[in-house]
Design a protein around this motif. Structure first.
Motif, PDB file in Angstrom:
ATOM      1  N   UNK A 103      21.419  28.331 -10.394  1.00 24.95           N
ATOM      2  CA  UNK A 103      21.639  29.771 -10.246  1.00 24.95           C
ATOM      3  C   UNK A 103      20.768  30.501 -11.264  1.00 24.95           C
ATOM      4  N   UNK A 104      19.703  31.106 -10.751  1.00 23.74           N
ATOM      5  CA  UNK A 104      18.724  31.720 -11.652  1.00 23.74           C
ATOM      6  C   UNK A 104      19.232  33.010 -12.273  1.00 23.74           C
ATOM      7  N   UNK A 105      20.382  33.475 -11.818  1.00 30.69           N
ATOM      8  CA  UNK A 105      20.908  34.697 -12.423  1.00 30.69           C
ATOM      9  C   UNK A 105      22.019  34.374 -13.428  1.00 30.69           C
ATOM     10  N   UNK A 106      22.265  33.095 -13.628  1.00 30.72           N
ATOM     11  CA  UNK A 106      23.303  32.713 -14.593  1.00 30.72           C
ATOM     12  C   UNK A 106      22.708  31.785 -15.656  1.00 30.72           C
ATOM     13  N   UNK A 107      22.832  32.175 -16.908  1.00 34.21           N
ATOM     14  CA  UNK A 107      22.288  31.367 -18.000  1.00 34.21           C
ATOM     15  C   UNK A 107      22.908  29.974 -17.991  1.00 34.21           C
ATOM     16  N   UNK A 108      22.101  28.991 -18.330  1.00 36.31           N
ATOM     17  CA  UNK A 108      22.642  27.638 -18.396  1.00 36.31           C
ATOM     18  C   UNK A 108      21.545  26.605 -18.243  1.00 36.31           C
ATOM     19  N   UNK A 109      21.887  25.359 -18.487  1.00 33.98           N
ATOM     20  CA  UNK A 109      20.956  24.251 -18.312  1.00 33.98           C
ATOM     21  C   UNK A 109      21.400  23.460 -17.087  1.00 33.98           C
ATOM     22  N   UNK A 113       7.211   8.970  -7.290  1.00 35.35           N
ATOM     23  CA  UNK A 113       7.961   8.976  -8.543  1.00 35.35           C
ATOM     24  C   UNK A 113       9.238   9.781  -8.374  1.00 35.35           C
ATOM     25  N   UNK A 114      10.205   9.450  -9.208  1.00 35.75           N
ATOM     26  CA  UNK A 114      11.448  10.196  -9.244  1.00 35.75           C
ATOM     27  C   UNK A 114      11.752  10.442 -10.713  1.00 35.75           C
ATOM     28  N   UNK A 115      11.909  11.706 -11.080  1.00 34.28           N
ATOM     29  CA  UNK A 115      12.004  12.074 -12.486  1.00 34.28           C
ATOM     30  C   UNK A 115      13.225  12.957 -12.702  1.00 34.28           C
ATOM     31  N   UNK A 116      13.965  12.668 -13.766  1.00 33.07           N
ATOM     32  CA  UNK A 116      15.078  13.549 -14.128  1.00 33.07           C
ATOM     33  C   UNK A 116      14.563  14.657 -15.021  1.00 33.07           C
ATOM     34  N   UNK A 117      14.956  15.859 -14.710  1.00 34.00           N
ATOM     35  CA  UNK A 117      14.523  16.997 -15.509  1.00 34.00           C
ATOM     36  C   UNK A 117      15.636  17.996 -15.670  1.00 34.00           C
ATOM     37  N   UNK A 118      15.250  19.122 -16.202  1.00 36.62           N
ATOM     38  CA  UNK A 118      16.240  20.133 -16.500  1.00 36.62           C
ATOM     39  C   UNK A 118      15.616  21.508 -16.287  1.00 36.62           C
ATOM     40  N   UNK A 119      16.380  22.403 -15.695  1.00 39.37           N
ATOM     41  CA  UNK A 119      15.938  23.786 -15.609  1.00 39.37           C
ATOM     42  C   UNK A 119      16.872  24.604 -16.482  1.00 39.37           C
ATOM     43  N   UNK A 120      16.277  25.364 -17.403  1.00 44.52           N
ATOM     44  CA  UNK A 120      17.082  26.141 -18.335  1.00 44.52           C
ATOM     45  C   UNK A 120      16.870  27.628 -18.038  1.00 44.52           C
ATOM     46  N   UNK A 121      17.953  28.320 -17.760  1.00 45.96           N
ATOM     47  CA  UNK A 121      17.874  29.747 -17.451  1.00 45.96           C
ATOM     48  C   UNK A 121      18.402  30.532 -18.647  1.00 45.96           C
ATOM     49  N   UNK A 122      17.582  31.448 -19.151  1.00 46.60           N
ATOM     50  CA  UNK A 122      17.999  32.330 -20.233  1.00 46.60           C
ATOM     51  C   UNK A 122      17.563  33.742 -19.861  1.00 46.60           C
ATOM     52  N   UNK A 123      18.500  34.621 -19.726  1.00 46.16           N
ATOM     53  CA  UNK A 123      18.203  36.018 -19.415  1.00 46.16           C
ATOM     54  C   UNK A 123      17.295  36.186 -18.203  1.00 46.16           C
ATOM     55  N   UNK A 124      17.572  35.461 -17.169  1.00 50.15           N
ATOM     56  CA  UNK A 124      16.803  35.628 -15.935  1.00 50.15           C
ATOM     57  C   UNK A 124      15.469  34.901 -15.928  1.00 50.15           C
ATOM     58  N   UNK A 125      14.947  34.543 -17.121  1.00 47.93           N
ATOM     59  CA  UNK A 125      13.718  33.759 -17.175  1.00 47.93           C
ATOM     60  C   UNK A 125      14.106  32.288 -17.187  1.00 47.93           C
ATOM     61  N   UNK A 126      13.234  31.441 -16.703  1.00 50.33           N
ATOM     62  CA  UNK A 126      13.618  30.037 -16.766  1.00 50.33           C
ATOM     63  C   UNK A 126      12.464  29.102 -17.094  1.00 50.33           C
ATOM     64  N   UNK A 127      12.845  28.005 -17.722  1.00 44.04           N
ATOM     65  CA  UNK A 127      11.872  26.998 -18.118  1.00 44.04           C
ATOM     66  C   UNK A 127      12.300  25.676 -17.495  1.00 44.04           C
ATOM     67  N   UNK A 128      11.337  24.772 -17.367  1.00 44.73           N
ATOM     68  CA  UNK A 128      11.636  23.451 -16.822  1.00 44.73           C
ATOM     69  C   UNK A 128      11.133  22.393 -17.792  1.00 44.73           C
ATOM     70  N   UNK A 129      11.915  21.352 -17.939  1.00 39.93           N
ATOM     71  CA  UNK A 129      11.567  20.273 -18.868  1.00 39.93           C
ATOM     72  C   UNK A 129      11.790  18.930 -18.196  1.00 39.93           C
ATOM     73  N   UNK A 130      10.916  18.003 -18.522  1.00 32.44           N
ATOM     74  CA  UNK A 130      11.118  16.648 -18.020  1.00 32.44           C
ATOM     75  C   UNK A 130      10.442  15.679 -18.964  1.00 32.44           C
ATOM     76  N   UNK A 131      10.978  14.486 -19.019  1.00 33.12           N
ATOM     77  CA  UNK A 131      10.396  13.436 -19.836  1.00 33.12           C
ATOM     78  C   UNK A 131      10.531  12.144 -19.042  1.00 33.12           C
ATOM     79  N   UNK A 132       9.420  11.451 -18.891  1.00 32.69           N
ATOM     80  CA  UNK A 132       9.477  10.235 -18.089  1.00 32.69           C
ATOM     81  C   UNK A 132       8.362   9.286 -18.503  1.00 32.69           C
ATOM     82  N   UNK A 133       8.432   8.065 -18.014  1.00 33.65           N
ATOM     83  CA  UNK A 133       7.449   7.046 -18.387  1.00 33.65           C
ATOM     84  C   UNK A 133       6.526   6.763 -17.211  1.00 33.65           C
ATOM     85  N   UNK A 134       5.248   6.542 -17.540  1.00 31.02           N
ATOM     86  CA  UNK A 134       4.269   6.164 -16.521  1.00 31.02           C
ATOM     87  C   UNK A 134       3.493   4.957 -17.028  1.00 31.02           C
TER      88      UNK A 134
END
Lengths: 188, 295
Positions: A107-113, A131-152
Protein backbone atom coordinates in the motif's frame (compact mmCIF):
# COMPACT_ATOMS: atom_id res chain seq x y z
CA UNK A 1 -26.54 18.20 -17.59
CA UNK A 2 -25.52 15.92 -20.42
CA UNK A 3 -22.36 17.91 -20.95
CA UNK A 4 -21.50 17.65 -17.28
CA UNK A 5 -21.98 13.90 -17.32
CA UNK A 6 -19.89 13.64 -20.42
CA UNK A 7 -17.08 15.66 -18.89
CA UNK A 8 -17.27 13.68 -15.69
CA UNK A 9 -16.91 10.39 -17.45
CA UNK A 10 -13.97 11.65 -19.47
CA UNK A 11 -12.27 12.94 -16.35
CA UNK A 12 -12.96 9.60 -14.74
CA UNK A 13 -11.25 7.80 -17.61
CA UNK A 14 -8.24 10.09 -17.59
CA UNK A 15 -7.75 9.89 -13.85
CA UNK A 16 -8.18 6.16 -13.81
CA UNK A 17 -5.97 5.37 -16.74
CA UNK A 18 -3.04 7.44 -15.48
CA UNK A 19 -3.20 6.71 -11.79
CA UNK A 20 -4.66 3.34 -11.05
CA UNK A 21 -3.69 1.50 -14.16
CA UNK A 22 -0.12 1.13 -14.96
CA UNK A 23 1.24 3.91 -12.81
CA UNK A 24 4.94 3.56 -13.22
CA UNK A 25 7.85 4.57 -11.09
CA UNK A 26 11.43 4.87 -12.20
CA UNK A 27 14.98 5.73 -11.26
CA UNK A 28 18.15 6.51 -13.17
CA UNK A 29 20.44 6.56 -10.17
CA UNK A 30 19.76 3.30 -8.45
CA UNK A 31 22.64 1.89 -6.47
CA UNK A 32 23.91 -1.61 -7.05
CA UNK A 33 26.95 -2.89 -5.22
CA UNK A 34 28.54 -6.27 -5.08
CA UNK A 35 31.10 -7.80 -2.80
CA UNK A 36 33.37 -10.76 -3.26
CA UNK A 37 34.88 -11.87 -0.03
CA UNK A 38 37.52 -14.54 0.44
CA UNK A 39 40.17 -14.96 3.10
CA UNK A 40 42.64 -13.67 0.48
CA UNK A 41 40.90 -10.56 -0.73
CA UNK A 42 37.79 -8.47 -0.40
CA UNK A 43 36.60 -6.87 -3.61
CA UNK A 44 33.83 -4.30 -3.69
CA UNK A 45 32.23 -2.54 -6.61
CA UNK A 46 29.68 0.22 -6.68
CA UNK A 47 27.38 1.44 -9.42
CA UNK A 48 25.11 4.39 -8.76
CA UNK A 49 23.67 4.69 -12.24
CA UNK A 50 21.31 1.74 -12.40
CA UNK A 51 18.05 2.38 -14.19
CA UNK A 52 14.83 0.71 -13.20
CA UNK A 53 11.12 0.97 -13.94
CA UNK A 54 8.42 -0.51 -11.74
CA UNK A 55 4.82 -0.77 -12.74
CA UNK A 56 3.06 -0.72 -9.38
CA UNK A 57 -0.20 -2.00 -10.82
CA UNK A 58 1.06 -5.11 -12.56
CA UNK A 59 4.14 -5.59 -10.45
CA UNK A 60 6.29 -5.66 -13.57
CA UNK A 61 9.88 -4.69 -12.75
CA UNK A 62 12.94 -4.06 -14.90
CA UNK A 63 16.53 -3.13 -14.15
CA UNK A 64 19.42 -2.28 -16.39
CA UNK A 65 22.96 -1.39 -15.42
CA UNK A 66 26.07 -0.52 -17.41
CA UNK A 67 28.90 -2.88 -16.53
CA UNK A 68 31.49 -0.15 -17.14
CA UNK A 69 29.72 1.95 -14.53
CA UNK A 70 30.93 -0.22 -11.67
CA UNK A 71 33.58 1.61 -9.67
CA UNK A 72 36.25 -0.32 -7.83
CA UNK A 73 38.69 0.79 -5.19
CA UNK A 74 41.56 -0.38 -7.34
CA UNK A 75 41.80 0.87 -10.90
CA UNK A 76 43.43 -2.34 -12.05
CA UNK A 77 40.61 -4.42 -10.61
CA UNK A 78 38.14 -2.32 -12.54
CA UNK A 79 40.10 -2.83 -15.74
CA UNK A 80 40.31 -6.58 -15.22
CA UNK A 81 36.63 -6.77 -14.31
CA UNK A 82 35.73 -5.20 -17.65
CA UNK A 83 38.46 -6.77 -19.76
CA UNK A 84 38.92 -10.27 -18.44
CA UNK A 85 35.71 -11.23 -16.75
CA UNK A 86 32.66 -9.29 -17.90
CA UNK A 87 33.91 -8.53 -21.45
CA UNK A 88 31.94 -5.33 -21.15
CA UNK A 89 32.68 -4.15 -24.69
CA UNK A 90 30.84 -7.22 -25.92
CA UNK A 91 28.20 -7.27 -23.18
CA UNK A 92 27.81 -3.67 -22.03
CA UNK A 93 24.70 -4.15 -19.91
CA UNK A 94 23.30 -6.41 -17.26
CA UNK A 95 19.52 -6.61 -17.20
CA UNK A 96 16.74 -7.95 -15.08
CA UNK A 97 13.13 -8.40 -16.18
CA UNK A 98 10.62 -9.78 -13.77
CA UNK A 99 7.61 -9.42 -11.56
CA UNK A 100 6.83 -8.62 -7.96
CA UNK A 101 4.09 -11.09 -7.20
CA UNK A 102 2.79 -9.45 -4.01
CA UNK A 103 2.67 -5.92 -5.42
CA UNK A 104 -1.05 -5.86 -4.65
CA UNK A 105 -0.28 -6.09 -0.94
CA UNK A 106 1.99 -3.05 -1.00
CA UNK A 107 0.00 0.00 0.00
CA UNK A 108 1.88 3.00 -1.31
CA UNK A 109 -0.25 5.39 0.69
CA UNK A 110 0.56 3.73 4.01
CA UNK A 111 4.01 3.97 5.59
CA UNK A 112 5.66 0.66 6.28
CA UNK A 113 8.11 -1.98 5.13
CA UNK A 114 6.60 -4.56 2.81
CA UNK A 115 8.50 -7.79 2.15
CA UNK A 116 8.23 -8.89 -1.47
CA UNK A 117 9.57 -11.61 -3.71
CA UNK A 118 10.90 -10.71 -7.12
CA UNK A 119 11.02 -13.41 -9.79
CA UNK A 120 12.37 -13.03 -13.25
CA UNK A 121 15.24 -13.36 -15.68
CA UNK A 122 18.69 -11.96 -15.00
CA UNK A 123 20.97 -11.39 -17.98
CA UNK A 124 24.66 -10.91 -17.26
CA UNK A 125 27.59 -11.44 -19.65
CA UNK A 126 25.07 -12.45 -22.33
CA UNK A 127 23.72 -15.36 -20.26
CA UNK A 128 20.15 -15.36 -18.95
CA UNK A 129 19.23 -17.21 -15.77
CA UNK A 130 15.97 -17.32 -13.81
CA UNK A 131 16.31 -15.78 -10.37
CA UNK A 132 14.09 -15.34 -7.36
CA UNK A 133 15.07 -12.66 -4.87
CA UNK A 134 13.61 -11.56 -1.55
CA UNK A 135 13.37 -7.83 -1.20
CA UNK A 136 11.61 -5.10 0.60
CA UNK A 137 9.63 -2.04 -0.38
CA UNK A 138 9.70 0.73 2.18
CA UNK A 139 7.07 3.47 2.02
CA UNK A 140 7.71 6.73 3.85
CA UNK A 141 5.45 9.71 3.29
CA UNK A 142 4.19 8.51 -0.05
CA UNK A 143 7.72 8.06 -1.43
CA UNK A 144 9.12 4.59 -1.62
CA UNK A 145 12.40 2.78 -1.87
CA UNK A 146 13.23 -0.81 -2.76
CA UNK A 147 15.99 -2.94 -1.30
CA UNK A 148 17.28 -6.38 -2.04
CA UNK A 149 20.30 -8.46 -1.21
CA UNK A 150 21.11 -11.71 -2.92
CA UNK A 151 23.93 -13.95 -4.09
CA UNK A 152 25.05 -14.57 -7.65
CA UNK A 153 27.63 -17.05 -8.89
CA UNK A 154 29.84 -15.79 -11.76
CA UNK A 155 30.08 -19.34 -13.11
CA UNK A 156 26.30 -19.38 -13.71
CA UNK A 157 26.77 -16.59 -16.23
CA UNK A 158 29.64 -18.12 -18.14
CA UNK A 159 32.27 -15.95 -16.41
CA UNK A 160 35.45 -17.96 -16.22
CA UNK A 161 37.75 -17.45 -13.30
CA UNK A 162 41.24 -18.85 -13.86
CA UNK A 163 42.78 -21.16 -11.28
CA UNK A 164 45.52 -18.61 -10.60
CA UNK A 165 43.09 -16.15 -8.98
CA UNK A 166 40.52 -18.68 -7.85
CA UNK A 167 41.37 -18.08 -4.19
CA UNK A 168 40.98 -14.32 -4.58
CA UNK A 169 37.52 -14.27 -6.09
CA UNK A 170 34.52 -15.63 -4.23
CA UNK A 171 32.40 -18.42 -5.72
CA UNK A 172 29.37 -16.34 -4.93
CA UNK A 173 29.04 -12.56 -5.04
CA UNK A 174 26.79 -10.73 -2.61
CA UNK A 175 24.74 -8.18 -4.55
CA UNK A 176 22.93 -5.32 -2.82
CA UNK A 177 20.32 -3.19 -4.58
CA UNK A 178 19.01 0.10 -3.22
CA UNK A 179 16.65 2.14 -5.31
CA UNK A 180 14.54 5.24 -4.66
CA UNK A 181 11.65 5.41 -7.10
CA UNK A 182 10.06 8.52 -8.52
CA UNK A 183 6.78 8.61 -10.40
CA UNK A 184 7.20 8.43 -14.13
CA UNK A 185 5.35 11.29 -15.77
CA UNK A 186 2.82 9.88 -18.17
CA UNK A 187 3.40 11.10 -21.69
CA UNK A 188 -0.18 10.57 -22.85
CA UNK B 1 -23.96 10.99 -25.06
CA UNK B 2 -24.27 7.23 -25.06
CA UNK B 3 -21.43 7.03 -27.49
CA UNK B 4 -19.20 9.02 -25.20
CA UNK B 5 -19.92 6.69 -22.29
CA UNK B 6 -19.33 3.69 -24.50
CA UNK B 7 -16.04 5.07 -25.70
CA UNK B 8 -14.97 5.84 -22.16
CA UNK B 9 -15.79 2.32 -21.03
CA UNK B 10 -13.92 0.90 -23.97
CA UNK B 11 -10.85 2.98 -23.07
CA UNK B 12 -11.14 1.90 -19.46
CA UNK B 13 -11.14 -1.73 -20.46
CA UNK B 14 -8.45 -1.42 -23.10
CA UNK B 15 -6.05 0.62 -20.98
CA UNK B 16 -4.34 -2.22 -19.13
CA UNK B 17 -4.25 -4.40 -22.22
CA UNK B 18 -2.47 -1.73 -24.20
CA UNK B 19 0.03 -1.08 -21.47
CA UNK B 20 0.89 -4.65 -20.57
CA UNK B 21 2.86 -5.11 -23.77
CA UNK B 22 5.37 -2.36 -23.15
CA UNK B 23 9.04 -2.77 -22.55
CA UNK B 24 9.27 -0.78 -19.36
CA UNK B 25 12.85 0.40 -19.66
CA UNK B 26 12.25 1.81 -23.13
CA UNK B 27 10.14 4.42 -21.34
CA UNK B 28 13.38 5.82 -19.96
CA UNK B 29 15.19 5.97 -23.27
CA UNK B 30 13.73 9.33 -24.17
CA UNK B 31 15.59 12.08 -22.39
CA UNK B 32 18.39 9.70 -21.44
CA UNK B 33 21.63 11.60 -21.78
CA UNK B 34 24.34 9.85 -23.73
CA UNK B 35 27.51 9.25 -21.74
CA UNK B 36 31.12 9.74 -22.77
CA UNK B 37 32.75 6.36 -22.91
CA UNK B 38 36.53 6.45 -22.72
CA UNK B 39 38.51 3.66 -24.28
CA UNK B 40 40.37 1.63 -21.70
CA UNK B 41 43.06 -1.02 -21.68
CA UNK B 42 44.70 -0.09 -24.97
CA UNK B 43 47.91 -1.56 -23.57
CA UNK B 44 48.30 -3.69 -20.47
CA UNK B 45 50.70 -1.25 -18.87
CA UNK B 46 52.18 2.20 -19.46
CA UNK B 47 55.18 0.84 -21.39
CA UNK B 48 55.12 -1.03 -24.67
CA UNK B 49 58.56 -2.52 -24.11
CA UNK B 50 61.04 0.32 -23.80
CA UNK B 51 58.79 3.03 -25.18
CA UNK B 52 56.08 4.64 -23.13
CA UNK B 53 52.66 3.43 -24.24
CA UNK B 54 49.65 5.70 -24.51
CA UNK B 55 48.44 4.40 -21.16
CA UNK B 56 48.84 6.37 -17.97
CA UNK B 57 49.06 5.04 -14.47
CA UNK B 58 45.62 5.44 -12.91
CA UNK B 59 45.23 8.30 -10.45
CA UNK B 60 46.35 7.38 -6.94
CA UNK B 61 48.16 4.26 -8.09
CA UNK B 62 51.86 3.53 -7.62
CA UNK B 63 53.40 1.20 -10.17
CA UNK B 64 56.63 -0.41 -9.05
CA UNK B 65 58.77 -1.51 -11.96
CA UNK B 66 61.75 -3.81 -12.12
CA UNK B 67 63.32 -4.34 -15.52
CA UNK B 68 66.20 -6.50 -16.69
CA UNK B 69 68.06 -6.81 -19.96
CA UNK B 70 70.43 -9.75 -20.15
CA UNK B 71 73.52 -10.01 -22.33
CA UNK B 72 73.55 -10.65 -26.06
CA UNK B 73 72.28 -14.05 -27.16
CA UNK B 74 75.32 -14.38 -29.44
CA UNK B 75 77.50 -14.62 -26.34
CA UNK B 76 76.73 -18.31 -26.75
CA UNK B 77 76.86 -21.02 -24.15
CA UNK B 78 79.95 -19.43 -22.51
CA UNK B 79 77.71 -16.55 -21.32
CA UNK B 80 74.68 -18.85 -21.14
CA UNK B 81 73.22 -16.86 -24.02
CA UNK B 82 73.55 -13.61 -22.16
CA UNK B 83 72.18 -14.65 -18.79
CA UNK B 84 75.58 -14.02 -17.15
CA UNK B 85 75.18 -10.30 -17.67
CA UNK B 86 72.31 -8.13 -16.72
CA UNK B 87 71.43 -4.50 -16.97
CA UNK B 88 68.78 -3.44 -14.53
CA UNK B 89 66.43 -0.55 -13.89
CA UNK B 90 64.42 -0.14 -10.72
CA UNK B 91 61.78 2.52 -10.76
CA UNK B 92 58.33 3.62 -9.90
CA UNK B 93 55.55 5.53 -11.59
CA UNK B 94 52.76 7.35 -9.83
CA UNK B 95 49.45 8.51 -11.20
CA UNK B 96 48.88 12.02 -9.89
CA UNK B 97 45.57 11.91 -11.75
CA UNK B 98 44.16 9.71 -14.48
CA UNK B 99 45.89 11.98 -16.98
CA UNK B 100 49.14 12.95 -15.25
CA UNK B 101 51.83 10.40 -14.48
CA UNK B 102 55.24 11.03 -12.92
CA UNK B 103 58.00 8.53 -12.52
CA UNK B 104 61.63 8.00 -11.65
CA UNK B 105 64.16 5.24 -11.81
CA UNK B 106 67.76 4.23 -11.57
CA UNK B 107 69.51 2.12 -14.16
CA UNK B 108 72.76 0.23 -13.86
CA UNK B 109 73.46 1.28 -17.46
CA UNK B 110 75.94 4.17 -17.00
CA UNK B 111 74.58 4.49 -13.43
CA UNK B 112 71.74 6.63 -14.69
CA UNK B 113 69.00 8.34 -12.72
CA UNK B 114 65.95 9.32 -14.71
CA UNK B 115 62.64 11.02 -14.18
CA UNK B 116 59.66 11.80 -16.36
CA UNK B 117 56.36 13.62 -16.55
CA UNK B 118 53.67 12.38 -18.88
CA UNK B 119 50.36 14.06 -19.56
CA UNK B 120 47.49 12.62 -21.55
CA UNK B 121 45.72 15.53 -23.21
CA UNK B 122 43.33 13.66 -25.49
CA UNK B 123 41.51 10.48 -24.65
CA UNK B 124 40.00 8.18 -27.22
CA UNK B 125 36.29 8.05 -26.56
CA UNK B 126 32.91 7.33 -28.04
CA UNK B 127 29.36 8.17 -27.09
CA UNK B 128 28.60 11.76 -26.24
CA UNK B 129 32.08 12.95 -27.16
CA UNK B 130 33.88 11.20 -29.97
CA UNK B 131 37.66 11.26 -30.13
CA UNK B 132 39.38 8.89 -32.54
CA UNK B 133 42.73 8.64 -30.73
CA UNK B 134 44.61 9.21 -27.52
CA UNK B 135 47.43 11.73 -27.32
CA UNK B 136 49.98 12.34 -24.61
CA UNK B 137 53.17 14.30 -24.16
CA UNK B 138 56.19 12.99 -22.36
CA UNK B 139 59.22 14.86 -21.07
CA UNK B 140 62.03 13.01 -19.38
CA UNK B 141 65.50 13.74 -18.18
CA UNK B 142 68.39 11.51 -17.19
CA UNK B 143 71.65 12.03 -15.32
CA UNK B 144 74.53 9.68 -16.02
CA UNK B 145 76.59 9.33 -12.86
CA UNK B 146 79.19 6.91 -14.16
CA UNK B 147 82.77 8.14 -13.54
CA UNK B 148 84.18 10.37 -16.27
CA UNK B 149 86.19 8.39 -18.81
CA UNK B 150 88.75 11.25 -18.93
CA UNK B 151 88.92 12.69 -15.42
CA UNK B 152 91.91 14.85 -16.41
CA UNK B 153 90.02 17.16 -18.71
CA UNK B 154 87.46 19.71 -17.51
CA UNK B 155 84.15 17.91 -17.10
CA UNK B 156 80.92 19.80 -16.54
CA UNK B 157 77.94 18.45 -14.62
CA UNK B 158 75.68 19.54 -17.46
CA UNK B 159 77.49 17.05 -19.69
CA UNK B 160 75.83 14.27 -17.73
CA UNK B 161 72.34 15.35 -18.74
CA UNK B 162 70.14 13.95 -21.49
CA UNK B 163 66.55 14.73 -22.33
CA UNK B 164 63.74 13.08 -24.26
CA UNK B 165 60.61 14.82 -25.50
CA UNK B 166 57.90 12.74 -27.05
CA UNK B 167 54.38 12.98 -28.37
CA UNK B 168 52.42 9.76 -28.12
CA UNK B 169 49.56 9.30 -30.56
CA UNK B 170 47.69 6.04 -30.45
CA UNK B 171 44.44 4.34 -31.14
CA UNK B 172 42.84 1.14 -29.99
CA UNK B 173 41.41 -0.04 -33.30
CA UNK B 174 39.67 -3.06 -31.87
CA UNK B 175 39.71 -5.18 -28.75
CA UNK B 176 42.76 -6.95 -30.11
CA UNK B 177 44.70 -4.25 -31.99
CA UNK B 178 46.30 -1.05 -30.72
CA UNK B 179 48.81 1.04 -32.66
CA UNK B 180 50.76 4.11 -31.70
CA UNK B 181 53.26 6.58 -33.11
CA UNK B 182 55.84 8.34 -30.98
CA UNK B 183 57.60 11.26 -32.66
CA UNK B 184 60.63 11.90 -30.50
CA UNK B 185 63.33 14.46 -29.88
CA UNK B 186 66.35 13.39 -27.86
CA UNK B 187 68.67 16.10 -26.64
CA UNK B 188 72.14 15.10 -25.49
CA UNK B 189 74.21 17.76 -23.83
CA UNK B 190 77.45 16.01 -24.66
CA UNK B 191 78.27 13.91 -27.69
CA UNK B 192 81.59 12.21 -28.44
CA UNK B 193 82.33 13.67 -31.86
CA UNK B 194 81.34 16.72 -33.88
CA UNK B 195 79.60 14.53 -36.42
CA UNK B 196 77.03 13.35 -33.88
CA UNK B 197 74.06 15.56 -33.34
CA UNK B 198 73.05 16.90 -29.94
CA UNK B 199 69.43 16.95 -31.06
CA UNK B 200 68.30 13.64 -32.49
CA UNK B 201 64.94 13.21 -34.16
CA UNK B 202 63.33 9.81 -34.23
CA UNK B 203 59.97 8.18 -34.82
CA UNK B 204 58.78 5.30 -32.69
CA UNK B 205 56.15 2.89 -33.97
CA UNK B 206 54.55 0.45 -31.59
CA UNK B 207 51.66 -1.93 -31.47
CA UNK B 208 49.89 -4.55 -29.51
CA UNK B 209 47.92 -7.59 -30.54
CA UNK B 210 45.88 -9.07 -27.74
CA UNK B 211 46.10 -12.84 -28.09
CA UNK B 212 43.70 -13.72 -25.30
CA UNK B 213 42.43 -12.18 -22.10
CA UNK B 214 45.79 -12.41 -20.38
CA UNK B 215 48.44 -12.45 -23.07
CA UNK B 216 49.32 -9.79 -25.60
CA UNK B 217 52.02 -9.60 -28.27
CA UNK B 218 53.87 -6.27 -28.34
CA UNK B 219 56.31 -4.82 -30.81
CA UNK B 220 58.13 -1.52 -31.21
CA UNK B 221 60.60 -0.03 -33.63
CA UNK B 222 62.31 3.30 -33.28
CA UNK B 223 63.50 4.82 -36.52
CA UNK B 224 66.25 7.40 -36.05
CA UNK B 225 66.37 9.79 -38.99
CA UNK B 226 69.67 9.41 -40.89
CA UNK B 227 72.96 11.26 -40.34
CA UNK B 228 72.46 12.05 -36.69
CA UNK B 229 74.33 9.24 -34.93
CA UNK B 230 77.87 7.91 -35.27
CA UNK B 231 78.23 4.77 -37.41
CA UNK B 232 77.59 1.57 -35.51
CA UNK B 233 74.47 2.70 -33.73
CA UNK B 234 71.27 0.98 -34.76
CA UNK B 235 67.56 1.46 -34.52
CA UNK B 236 65.93 -0.20 -31.58
CA UNK B 237 63.67 -3.13 -32.36
CA UNK B 238 61.87 -5.11 -29.69
CA UNK B 239 59.20 -7.78 -29.62
CA UNK B 240 57.68 -9.43 -26.62
CA UNK B 241 54.73 -10.72 -24.71
CA UNK B 242 52.73 -9.14 -21.93
CA UNK B 243 51.50 -11.67 -19.40
CA UNK B 244 49.06 -10.39 -16.91
CA UNK B 245 48.23 -12.03 -13.61
CA UNK B 246 46.19 -10.49 -10.80
CA UNK B 247 48.18 -7.41 -9.82
CA UNK B 248 51.29 -7.97 -11.94
CA UNK B 249 52.16 -7.51 -15.56
CA UNK B 250 55.16 -9.49 -16.77
CA UNK B 251 56.65 -8.26 -20.01
CA UNK B 252 59.04 -10.76 -21.56
CA UNK B 253 60.85 -9.67 -24.69
CA UNK B 254 63.74 -9.71 -27.07
CA UNK B 255 65.42 -6.43 -27.88
CA UNK B 256 68.69 -5.16 -29.33
CA UNK B 257 68.81 -2.29 -26.81
CA UNK B 258 70.58 -2.34 -23.49
CA UNK B 259 69.35 0.84 -21.87
CA UNK B 260 65.89 1.30 -20.49
CA UNK B 261 65.94 5.08 -20.49
CA UNK B 262 64.94 7.05 -23.58
CA UNK B 263 68.21 8.57 -24.74
CA UNK B 264 69.87 5.20 -24.22
CA UNK B 265 67.65 2.92 -26.26
CA UNK B 266 66.97 5.54 -28.93
CA UNK B 267 70.51 6.79 -29.59
CA UNK B 268 72.86 4.20 -28.05
CA UNK B 269 71.60 0.85 -29.30
CA UNK B 270 74.41 -1.27 -30.69
CA UNK B 271 72.92 -4.75 -31.01
CA UNK B 272 72.30 -6.10 -34.51
CA UNK B 273 69.36 -8.45 -34.83
CA UNK B 274 70.85 -10.17 -37.90
CA UNK B 275 73.98 -11.15 -35.99
CA UNK B 276 72.28 -12.30 -32.81
CA UNK B 277 72.86 -8.98 -31.10
CA UNK B 278 69.64 -9.55 -29.21
CA UNK B 279 68.99 -9.53 -25.51
CA UNK B 280 66.37 -11.33 -23.57
CA UNK B 281 64.71 -9.05 -21.05
CA UNK B 282 61.74 -8.50 -18.87
CA UNK B 283 59.81 -5.74 -17.14
CA UNK B 284 57.78 -6.55 -14.07
CA UNK B 285 55.11 -4.13 -13.06
CA UNK B 286 53.30 -4.35 -9.75
CA UNK B 287 50.64 -1.79 -8.88
CA UNK B 288 49.67 -0.56 -5.43
CA UNK B 289 46.63 1.58 -4.80
CA UNK B 290 47.92 4.42 -2.64
CA UNK B 291 44.93 6.73 -2.69
CA UNK B 292 41.53 5.12 -2.94
CA UNK B 293 38.99 6.89 -5.08
CA UNK B 294 35.91 8.23 -3.34
CA UNK B 295 32.59 6.78 -4.33
Amino acid sequence: MKKVLCLLSLTFVLVFSTQTWGQKYFTRDGRITFTSETPMEKIEADNQKATSVLDVESGQLEFAVLIKGFQFEKALMQEHFNENYMESSKFPKAQFKGMIAEMGRVNLSKDGAYPVTVKGDMTIHGVTQPVSVDGQIVVVDGAFTAHASFALAPEDYGIRIPAMVRDNIAKSMQVVVNVTYEPLASKS
Amino acid sequence: MNQVIFLSLLLLLMGPVLRAQEDLLSLLDAGQEEQVEYTTASFKTNRVINLHSLESTAGGVFDFKISHRFGFLNGGIYDLFGLDNASIRIGGDYGVSNRLTIGAGRSSYEKTYDGFVKYKFLRQSKGKRKMPFTAAVLASGAIKTVNWPNPDRVNYFSSRLNYVFQVILGRKFSESLTLQLSPTLVHRNLVKTLREKNDVFALGVAGRIKLNRRIALNGEYIYVFPDQLAPGFRNSLSVGFDLETGGHVFQLHFTNSTAMVGHGFITETIGDWRQGGIRFGFNISRVFTVKRPKF
